[in-house]
Scaffold this active site. Structure first.
Site, PDB file in Angstrom:
ATOM      1  N   GLU A   1       0.802  -1.234   0.000  1.00  0.00           N
ATOM      2  CA  GLU A   1       0.000   0.000   0.000  1.00  0.00           C
ATOM      3  C   GLU A   1       0.836   1.285   0.000  1.00  0.00           C
ATOM      4  O   GLU A   1       0.671   2.138   0.862  1.00  0.00           O
ATOM      5  CB  GLU A   1      -0.949   0.002   1.206  1.00  0.00           C
ATOM      6  CG  GLU A   1      -1.902  -1.169   1.206  1.00  0.00           C
ATOM      7  CD  GLU A   1      -2.886  -1.148   2.372  1.00  0.00           C
ATOM      8  OE1 GLU A   1      -2.892  -0.175   3.143  1.00  0.00           O
ATOM      9  OE2 GLU A   1      -3.647  -2.120   2.507  1.00  0.00           O
TER      10      GLU A   1
ATOM     11  N   ASN B   1       2.340  -5.088  -3.308  1.00  0.00           N
ATOM     12  CA  ASN B   1       0.962  -5.427  -2.933  1.00  0.00           C
ATOM     13  C   ASN B   1       0.158  -4.154  -2.706  1.00  0.00           C
ATOM     14  O   ASN B   1       0.628  -3.227  -2.051  1.00  0.00           O
ATOM     15  CB  ASN B   1       0.993  -6.256  -1.638  1.00  0.00           C
ATOM     16  CG  ASN B   1      -0.310  -6.977  -1.353  1.00  0.00           C
ATOM     17  OD1 ASN B   1      -0.846  -7.671  -2.221  1.00  0.00           O
ATOM     18  ND2 ASN B   1      -0.836  -6.822  -0.143  1.00  0.00           N
TER      19      ASN B   1
ATOM     20  N   HIS C   1     -10.158  -6.619  -1.457  1.00  0.00           N
ATOM     21  CA  HIS C   1     -11.180  -6.534  -0.413  1.00  0.00           C
ATOM     22  C   HIS C   1     -12.381  -5.851  -1.069  1.00  0.00           C
ATOM     23  O   HIS C   1     -12.295  -4.679  -1.446  1.00  0.00           O
ATOM     24  CB  HIS C   1     -10.697  -5.667   0.759  1.00  0.00           C
ATOM     25  CG  HIS C   1      -9.567  -6.290   1.525  1.00  0.00           C
ATOM     26  ND1 HIS C   1      -9.755  -7.382   2.347  1.00  0.00           N
ATOM     27  CD2 HIS C   1      -8.250  -5.983   1.594  1.00  0.00           C
ATOM     28  CE1 HIS C   1      -8.601  -7.707   2.891  1.00  0.00           C
ATOM     29  NE2 HIS C   1      -7.664  -6.889   2.448  1.00  0.00           N
TER      30      HIS C   1
ATOM     31  N   ASP D   1     -11.936 -10.827   0.034  1.00  0.00           N
ATOM     32  CA  ASP D   1     -13.127 -11.038   0.861  1.00  0.00           C
ATOM     33  C   ASP D   1     -14.216 -10.097   0.364  1.00  0.00           C
ATOM     34  O   ASP D   1     -13.933  -9.152  -0.378  1.00  0.00           O
ATOM     35  CB  ASP D   1     -12.872 -10.888   2.375  1.00  0.00           C
ATOM     36  CG  ASP D   1     -12.231  -9.582   2.805  1.00  0.00           C
ATOM     37  OD1 ASP D   1     -12.325  -8.578   2.069  1.00  0.00           O
ATOM     38  OD2 ASP D   1     -11.642  -9.545   3.909  1.00  0.00           O
TER      39      ASP D   1
ATOM     40  N   GLU E   1      -5.897 -10.793  -1.048  1.00  0.00           N
ATOM     41  CA  GLU E   1      -6.638 -10.593   0.211  1.00  0.00           C
ATOM     42  C   GLU E   1      -8.153 -10.604  -0.011  1.00  0.00           C
ATOM     43  O   GLU E   1      -8.900  -9.820   0.580  1.00  0.00           O
ATOM     44  CB  GLU E   1      -6.199  -9.274   0.874  1.00  0.00           C
ATOM     45  CG  GLU E   1      -4.698  -9.218   1.110  1.00  0.00           C
ATOM     46  CD  GLU E   1      -4.243  -8.017   1.922  1.00  0.00           C
ATOM     47  OE1 GLU E   1      -5.065  -7.335   2.540  1.00  0.00           O
ATOM     48  OE2 GLU E   1      -3.009  -7.777   1.931  1.00  0.00           O
TER      49      GLU E   1
END
Ligand code: XIL
Length: 358
Positions: A149, A197, A233, A268, A266
């Site tokens: 990030e 990432n 996400h 979800d 990641e």
């Protein structure tokens, strides 16, 4: 028939179903894809947690156990115990380990975040940390999120302790410090895959344009980098699955065309939940639909080599912790480890194999 006969039949059936049952892992293996999940080593003692994990996944990533906060109780100490537990679990169950993360502006210990270090000190600390941690896990961690990030939503390099507050002394050119950490990482472990990432740059937007430009520049100048991690996400259901999948697919296409791998890192999907933590049945169907579209988008590109969820059971998910308990149920298994529709969608897509993108 004797009692023994029936006992052995029952045992045989149980063994066959155990050995040959479908699982995400088996289908992913057939497709040549890694299927992973973020894990908390403190839960390995929970039988349902450990058995579901070992049965369904071929890759694990420590959710927090390899972050600075976990590894560095103070400036002179490295505590590898939790990270080692993840590696140990993975080795017993023939899984790969993704490391996460060596450089980030979050989840740092207070002594670092509020230590008022000089740029010179920070540069020394970061170089030493990358070197020591990567050497410790050499041959055990196959891929690292070297930096996490680093960009904001406009595609500018984010203010951070490592960039410009005060930074490691390379803030005059925005991506120079990012380049430096990749160079240190390659030196520390010549064989690990090195990833950048990022969140919210999964589809085509200003942030993913900036990431793409940086990757193109790095590849063109021989900066050591192997891939991009797309966090994924999904914060809301107010998204059109086909538009999201098409945009994701286009981004994966341009990144892999540079010779980079892409990992979904990641995944979800946060669902609205009521006061009892329950979501609506329709939303579980929408969730499955989004999972399906995302997995399909990855499988459409040979260079998209891993799909990972951020945890696997709704019993343990970070979603509740950052959304004041109004969202949850974002993972493929429910709180009792029963597979949800999202699980079945992923399984079906993996079974269908690698199809060209639509
Ligand atoms: C989260 C973990 O899930 C939490 O347990 C922790 O308290 C905070 O960090 N993007 C990342 C992850 O790259 O490291 C974050 O993990 C979730 C967002």
């Amino acid at each position: 028939m004797s009692k023994n006969f029936w006992q052995s039949v029952i045992l045989g059936v149980a063994m066959v179903s155990l050995c040959c049952a479908q699982s995400l892992r088996r289908e992913a293996d057939n497709t040549g894809t890694l299927i992973g999940t973020a894990v908390r080593p403190s839960l390995f003692l929970e039988t349902a947690y450990a058995s579901t994990l070992a049965r369904e996944f071929s890759m694990v990533e420590p959710e927090d156990a390899m972050k600075w906060r976990a590894l560095r109780p103070d400036a002179n100490t490295y505590d590898f115990r939790q990270g080692d537990e993840v590696v140990h679990f993975a080795q017993i169950h023939q899984m790969k380990v993704r490391g996460h993360c060596l450089v980030w502006d979050h989840d740092n210990p207070d002594w670092l975040a509020h230590g008022h270090f000089t740029s010179r000190d920070l540069s020394r600390l970061l170089h030493e940390h990358i070197t020591r941690v990567m050497k410790h896990y050499k041959g055990q961690v196959f891929a690292w999120d070297v930096i996490n990030e680093a960009m904001d939503e406009k595609g500018n390099v984010r203010d951070s302790i490592w960039y410009n507050e005060p930074g490691i002394g390379l803030s005059e050119k925005d991506t120079a410090y990012i380049e430096q950490v990749f160079r240190w990482a390659r030196k520390a472990d010549p064989h690990a895959l090195l990833f950048y990432n990022e969140a919210e740059g999964e589809g085509l937007n200003r942030k993913s344009d900036a990431i793409y430009a940086m990757m193109k520049d790095f590849k063109g100048r021989g900066v050591p980098i192997n891939g991009v991690g797309l966090q994924m996400h999904v914060p809301t259901l107010e998204l059109d699955t086909s538009a999201l999948a098409a945009s994701l697919s286009a981004n994966i296409a341009r990144l892999t065309a540079l010779g980079l791998q892409v990992h979904i890192t990641e995944l979800d999907v946060a669902l609205p939940i009521d006061a009892n933590g329950v979501s609506r049945p329709d939303d579980l169907v929408r969730e499955a639909d989004l999972y399906r579209g995302i997995v399909r988008a990855c499988l459409g590109h040979a260079g998209c080599t891993a799909i990972q969820t951020w945890g696997f059971t709704d019993k343990y998910s970070w979603i509740g912790s950052h959304s004041r308990h109004t969202r949850g149920q974002g993972l493929p298994f429910d709180r009792t480890y029963q597979p949800k529709s999202a699980y079945r969608a992923v399984l079906e897509e993996l079974s269908a194999g690698r199809l060209p993108p639509h």
